[in-house]
Design a protein around this motif. Structure first.
Motif, mmCIF file in Angstrom:
data_model
loop_
_atom_site.group_PDB
_atom_site.id
_atom_site.type_symbol
_atom_site.label_atom_id
_atom_site.label_comp_id
_atom_site.label_asym_id
_atom_site.label_seq_id
_atom_site.Cartn_x
_atom_site.Cartn_y
_atom_site.Cartn_z
ATOM 1 N N LEU A 1 -7.895 -12.529 12.630
ATOM 2 C CA LEU A 1 -7.378 -11.698 11.458
ATOM 3 C C LEU A 1 -6.057 -11.258 11.877
ATOM 4 C CD1 LEU A 1 -7.447 -10.195 8.746
ATOM 5 C CD2 LEU A 1 -9.026 -8.527 9.886
ATOM 6 N N ASP A 2 -4.963 -11.402 11.220
ATOM 7 C CA ASP A 2 -3.606 -10.777 11.791
ATOM 8 C C ASP A 2 -3.214 -9.652 10.982
ATOM 9 O OD1 ASP A 2 -1.190 -11.023 13.203
ATOM 10 O OD2 ASP A 2 -0.229 -12.065 11.688
ATOM 11 N N GLU A 3 -2.566 -8.520 11.370
ATOM 12 C CA GLU A 3 -2.173 -7.399 10.592
ATOM 13 C C GLU A 3 -3.189 -6.864 9.839
ATOM 14 O OE1 GLU A 3 0.862 -6.256 11.350
ATOM 15 O OE2 GLU A 3 1.787 -7.895 11.957
ATOM 16 N N TYR A 4 -4.400 -6.538 10.757
ATOM 17 C CA TYR A 4 -5.194 -5.759 9.808
ATOM 18 C C TYR A 4 -5.191 -4.442 9.236
ATOM 19 C CZ TYR A 4 -6.476 -2.296 13.191
ATOM 20 O OH TYR A 4 -6.180 -1.099 14.029
ATOM 21 N N ASN A 5 -4.209 -3.692 9.858
ATOM 22 C CA ASN A 5 -3.937 -2.373 9.603
ATOM 23 C C ASN A 5 -2.884 -2.305 8.305
ATOM 24 O OD1 ASN A 5 -1.930 -3.247 11.659
ATOM 25 N ND2 ASN A 5 -1.182 -1.199 11.524
ATOM 26 N N THR A 6 -2.528 -3.082 7.895
ATOM 27 C CA THR A 6 -1.235 -2.982 6.771
ATOM 28 C C THR A 6 -1.666 -2.347 5.582
ATOM 29 O OG1 THR A 6 0.054 -4.786 7.732
ATOM 30 C CG2 THR A 6 0.168 -4.230 5.350
ATOM 31 N N PRO A 7 -3.116 -2.927 5.146
ATOM 32 C CA PRO A 7 -3.669 -2.437 4.080
ATOM 33 C C PRO A 7 -4.178 -1.131 4.214
ATOM 34 C CG PRO A 7 -5.143 -3.926 4.800
ATOM 35 C CD PRO A 7 -3.822 -4.301 5.471
ATOM 36 N N MET A 8 -4.502 -0.479 5.366
ATOM 37 C CA MET A 8 -5.082 0.713 5.696
ATOM 38 C C MET A 8 -3.684 1.748 5.723
ATOM 39 S SD MET A 8 -8.159 0.223 5.901
ATOM 40 C CE MET A 8 -8.500 2.138 6.516
ATOM 41 N N GLN A 9 -2.614 1.485 6.310
ATOM 42 C CA GLN A 9 -1.477 2.256 6.235
ATOM 43 C C GLN A 9 -1.116 2.597 4.805
ATOM 44 O OE1 GLN A 9 1.734 1.807 9.258
ATOM 45 N NE2 GLN A 9 3.149 1.813 7.447
ATOM 46 N N GLU A 10 -1.176 1.546 4.040
ATOM 47 C CA GLU A 10 -0.691 1.859 2.634
ATOM 48 C C GLU A 10 -1.703 2.546 2.016
ATOM 49 O OE1 GLU A 10 1.993 0.500 0.985
ATOM 50 O OE2 GLU A 10 2.521 0.102 3.017
ATOM 51 N N ALA A 11 -3.155 2.519 2.315
ATOM 52 C CA ALA A 11 -3.996 3.272 1.643
ATOM 53 C C ALA A 11 -3.858 4.937 1.941
ATOM 54 C CB ALA A 11 -5.498 2.789 2.110
ATOM 55 N N TRP A 12 -3.504 5.070 2.963
ATOM 56 C CA TRP A 12 -3.144 6.452 3.624
ATOM 57 C C TRP A 12 -1.909 6.968 2.702
ATOM 58 C CZ3 TRP A 12 0.789 9.030 6.218
ATOM 59 C CH2 TRP A 12 0.398 10.459 6.583
ATOM 60 N N LEU A 13 -0.886 6.296 2.919
ATOM 61 C CA LEU A 13 0.357 6.620 2.009
ATOM 62 C C LEU A 13 0.187 6.808 0.688
ATOM 63 C CD1 LEU A 13 2.879 4.319 4.080
ATOM 64 C CD2 LEU A 13 2.676 6.675 4.203
ATOM 65 N N SER A 14 -0.734 5.846 0.037
ATOM 66 C CA SER A 14 -0.778 5.930 -1.409
ATOM 67 C C SER A 14 -1.988 6.860 -2.079
ATOM 68 C CB SER A 14 -0.916 4.500 -1.811
ATOM 69 O OG SER A 14 0.103 3.913 -1.658
ATOM 70 N N GLY A 15 -2.771 7.568 -1.121
ATOM 71 C CA GLY A 15 -3.763 8.277 -1.507
ATOM 72 C C GLY A 15 -5.255 7.733 -1.972
ATOM 73 N N TYR A 16 -5.548 6.671 -1.441
ATOM 74 C CA TYR A 16 -6.803 5.942 -1.663
ATOM 75 C C TYR A 16 -7.580 5.588 -0.334
ATOM 76 C CZ TYR A 16 -4.289 1.539 -1.487
ATOM 77 O OH TYR A 16 -3.680 0.413 -1.277
ATOM 78 N N TRP A 17 -7.232 6.423 0.703
ATOM 79 C CA TRP A 17 -7.920 6.095 2.035
ATOM 80 C C TRP A 17 -9.397 6.159 2.110
ATOM 81 C CZ3 TRP A 17 -6.626 4.909 6.887
ATOM 82 C CH2 TRP A 17 -7.604 5.118 7.812
ATOM 83 N N ASP A 18 -10.096 6.985 1.444
ATOM 84 C CA ASP A 18 -11.524 6.950 1.582
ATOM 85 C C ASP A 18 -12.022 5.585 0.731
ATOM 86 O OD1 ASP A 18 -11.252 9.645 2.629
ATOM 87 O OD2 ASP A 18 -11.716 10.558 0.917
ATOM 88 N N GLU A 19 -11.688 5.308 -0.131
ATOM 89 C CA GLU A 19 -12.090 4.046 -0.722
ATOM 90 C C GLU A 19 -11.739 2.948 0.090
ATOM 91 O OE1 GLU A 19 -11.505 3.999 -5.593
ATOM 92 O OE2 GLU A 19 -9.892 4.956 -4.517
ATOM 93 N N ALA A 20 -10.424 2.866 0.614
ATOM 94 C CA ALA A 20 -10.376 1.716 1.519
ATOM 95 C C ALA A 20 -11.186 1.873 2.975
ATOM 96 C CB ALA A 20 -8.805 1.844 1.949
ATOM 97 N N VAL A 21 -11.321 2.792 3.442
ATOM 98 C CA VAL A 21 -12.289 3.188 4.630
ATOM 99 C C VAL A 21 -13.707 2.517 4.382
ATOM 100 C CG1 VAL A 21 -13.565 4.633 6.024
ATOM 101 C CG2 VAL A 21 -10.839 4.754 5.670
ATOM 102 N N THR A 22 -14.197 2.856 3.153
ATOM 103 C CA THR A 22 -15.614 2.435 2.946
ATOM 104 C C THR A 22 -15.531 0.997 2.882
ATOM 105 O OG1 THR A 22 -15.978 4.331 1.687
ATOM 106 C CG2 THR A 22 -17.330 2.312 1.115
ATOM 107 N N PHE A 23 -14.684 0.177 2.178
ATOM 108 C CA PHE A 23 -14.565 -1.315 1.997
ATOM 109 C C PHE A 23 -14.291 -1.990 3.385
ATOM 110 C CE2 PHE A 23 -11.999 -5.148 1.891
ATOM 111 C CZ PHE A 23 -12.954 -5.887 0.997
ATOM 112 N N PHE A 24 -13.349 -1.449 4.015
ATOM 113 C CA PHE A 24 -13.167 -2.163 5.370
ATOM 114 C C PHE A 24 -14.187 -1.918 6.175
ATOM 115 C CE2 PHE A 24 -8.864 -2.465 3.645
ATOM 116 C CZ PHE A 24 -8.468 -3.692 3.891
ATOM 117 N N ARG A 25 -14.947 -0.848 6.383
ATOM 118 C CA ARG A 25 -16.100 -0.502 7.424
ATOM 119 C C ARG A 25 -17.140 -1.730 7.251
ATOM 120 N NH1 ARG A 25 -17.594 4.642 6.473
ATOM 121 N NH2 ARG A 25 -16.033 5.404 7.881
ATOM 122 N N GLY A 26 -17.404 -1.969 5.817
ATOM 123 C CA GLY A 26 -18.507 -3.037 5.665
ATOM 124 C C GLY A 26 -17.834 -4.423 5.860
#
Length: 575
Positions: free
Chosen positions: A177-202
């Protein structure tokens, strides 16, 4: 270009690079090192444009049975020297995913992009449907994989694909898996961090933790997102950051590799210039690591120096953190841009929701992203805590930060800021006041929009942005120092000309209006000028040979977003 060496800047497919016989610096020892370390799941973080994707493509070409028999890709490279590795080539089922392009302003769009990557993987392997190995329910599940699928299905999709491939090939699967953190950074910048964390943890738990069909897993990214955020269940994760010596030379070019490439391309005479501009990255105990993008671009452009890496490395987050950073962040940036260092403890696990209020988190991010380098590591105290001394990485990075600071006064503000500098040098106090009250103080909104900001510290935050602007605008013409020992109200800026015959020296004192002690801004200006005299700030300049008439003194007084500037040549009018 010397010796007909071809360069393909930005090529990320290993097979294409080798087939087209383009410039390639042999990094196949990474295959051997990774395989022999035997970690079930490895996370490697490196700055942007450091060859992560190319190395992941190299691993895929080496291990994937889709490339069985492709010895032509590896002949002449170091990995091909050992017979046991020749036998490994093309012998495993491999799942290769990249999240590099998963950038979205809202969660639904992010999930659509993630599910599109998963859907394409399933489409590429539709032969599994006709293999006779899948039950009817498994076939139904396979057909349920589509763009926009439910979170629960998407979270387990790679797990099930590994199961299907294991049965088909009778071998456990390698997952990259390459560049795993790109969507996480975008989630933080765009304000949907908590939703993204729930998905990626699973997703990470299903793909890399509870997956019995996994032979090896390799994850790459720019930063190490905290275990509590998305890796809480992955106790089998081996983490390699920029402070680790493991795999240190596998990403980026060593000085020996760079100098050989310069010789091979007829640019051997540029070694010292290249070293000054592009050297400086440090991984673990290995120093003198160069950014591949800059070196390839430099060679491709016939030896022209430019900010190649900095211009393509996505600086929006860094710009925001420094521009909106607290007083400590800005004052430290002054020191760093002046060639100084920063000494601090670090937590390499980036906790995005701490970036607004934690100075340490900002420096950790800048180190992980390559803008800072480690120049010294010490163990201190009873518990032998690691204390790092950090510095801007090289000239390319320093140039990028200077452009970033200039951008704070961009557009019409840039022209006005340049006019302010001219007014300062011409001792035009009226023009300076016009600028500060009509243009510059608009920057308060830019320097105090962070969650941790307060109206109380807005003038000081602006002050530091102002000093940084002076530093980059007058660099080369003046030595600029800032005394910060006693807090705001005692700050002063000293501009010492490098050509005494051309320019005067300047002393600037900033003060916030104190309504209980001062009746108006004019009195605050007078107090600022008085402090310059009482503290004898000009003593240093006098000792350097500056005549009194060649030392100019200014008092800057702030009251909310109002400002008044006065100079020491007419101090009595403010008393």
């Amino acid at each position: 270009m010397g010796r007909n060496i071809l360069v393909n800047v930005g090529e990320q497919r290993f097979d294409r690079l080798r087939e087209e016989r383009k410039l390639y610096i042999d990094k196949t020892d990474f295959i051997r090192e990774w395989w022999e370390n035997s970690s079930t799941v490895t996370l490697i973080t490196r700055p942007r444009r450091f060859g992560k994707t190319l190395n992941m493509s190299m691993l895929e070409c080496f291990f994937s049975n889709r490339y069985e028999g492709r010895s032509d890709l590896f002949e002449g490279l170091s990995i091909w020297d050992e017979e046991k590795y020749r036998e490994l080539q093309g012998s495993f089922p491999v799942i290769f995913l990249s999240f590099a392009n998963i950038k979205a302003k809202e969660y639904k769009k992010m999930k659509n992009k993630i599910t599109e990557v998963i859907f394409q993987l399933y489409e590429q392997n539709r032969y599994l449907l006709g293999s006779g190995l899948l039950s009817e329910k498994e076939k139904e599940y396979y057909e349920s994989i589509r763009i926009g699928m439910e979170d629960a299905i998407a979270e387990g999709a790679i797990h099930f694909m590994a199961d299907f491939m294991k049965r088909y090939y009778d071998k456990d699967v390698i997952i990259i898996l390459d560049e795993y953190n790109t969507p996480m950074q975008e989630a933080w910048l765009s304000g949907y961090w908590d939703e993204a964390v729930t998905f990626f943890r699973g997703f990470f738990n299903s793909t890399f933790k509870t997956n019995p069909y996994l032979k090896r897993g390799l994850i790459t990214g720019i930063t190490r997102i905290s275990r509590e955020s998305i890796f809480s269940d992955l106790n089998n994760l081996k983490v390699i950051t920029t402070t680790s010596s493991q795999y240190a030379t596998a990403f980026g070019f060593t000085e020996e590799e760079v100098f050989k490439a310069l010789d091979d391309t007829g640019l051997g005479g540029e070694k010292q210039g290249v070293k000054a501009w592009y050297d400086g990255f440090t991984f673990g105990s290995y120093s003198d690591i160069y950014n591949p993008w800059s070196i390839a671009s430099f060679i491709d452009n016939g030896g022209e120096y430019d900010t190649y890496w900095a211009d393509t490395s996505g600086n929006g987050l860094v710009n925001s953190l420094i521009r909106q950073g607290n007083i400590a962040v800005k004052s430290t940036m002054e020191d760093l841009l002046a060639g100084g260092t920063l000494t601090t403890e670090l937590n390499e696990q980036i906790v995005f929701n701490q970036l607004d209020g934690s100075t340490g988190a900002v420096w950790s991010l800048l180190l992980a992203t390559g803008y800072l380098k480690v120049v010294k590591l010490e163990r201190v105290g009873e518990f032998k805590k690691k204390v790092y001394t950090l510095k801007l990485t090289n000239m390319e990075v320093a140039s990028m930060f200077e452009d970033m600071v200039k951008g704070w006064f961009g557009g019409e503000g840039e022209a006005a800021y340049n006019d302010f500098i001219k007014a300062l040098l011409l001792n035009d106090v009226d023009a300076m006041n016009d600028f500060m009250n009509e243009i510059a103080l608009l920057s308060f909104s830019s320097f105090d929009t962070a969650k941790s900001a307060s109206l109380k510290d807005a003038p000081e935050r602006f002050y530091h942005g102002f000093v940084l602007g002076l530093m980059v605008e007058l660099d080369g013409r003046f030595e600029i120092t800032s005394n910060r020992e006693s807090g705001f109200g005692r700050y002063d800026i000293m501009l010492i000309p490098k050509d005494k015959g051309k320019d005067c020296a300047y002393i600037i004192e900033f003060k916030v209006h104190k309504p209980m002690k001062e009746k108006d801004l004019a009195e605050t200006v007078a107090n600022a000028l008085k402090q310059i005299e009482e503290k004898m700030y000009e003593a240093k300049l006098t000792a350097m040979g500056f005549a009194p008439e060649n030392i100019r003194k200014y008092g800057f007084a702030f009251k909310g977003k109002e400002c008044l500037i006065g100079n020491g040549m007419s101090e009595e009018q403010y008393i």
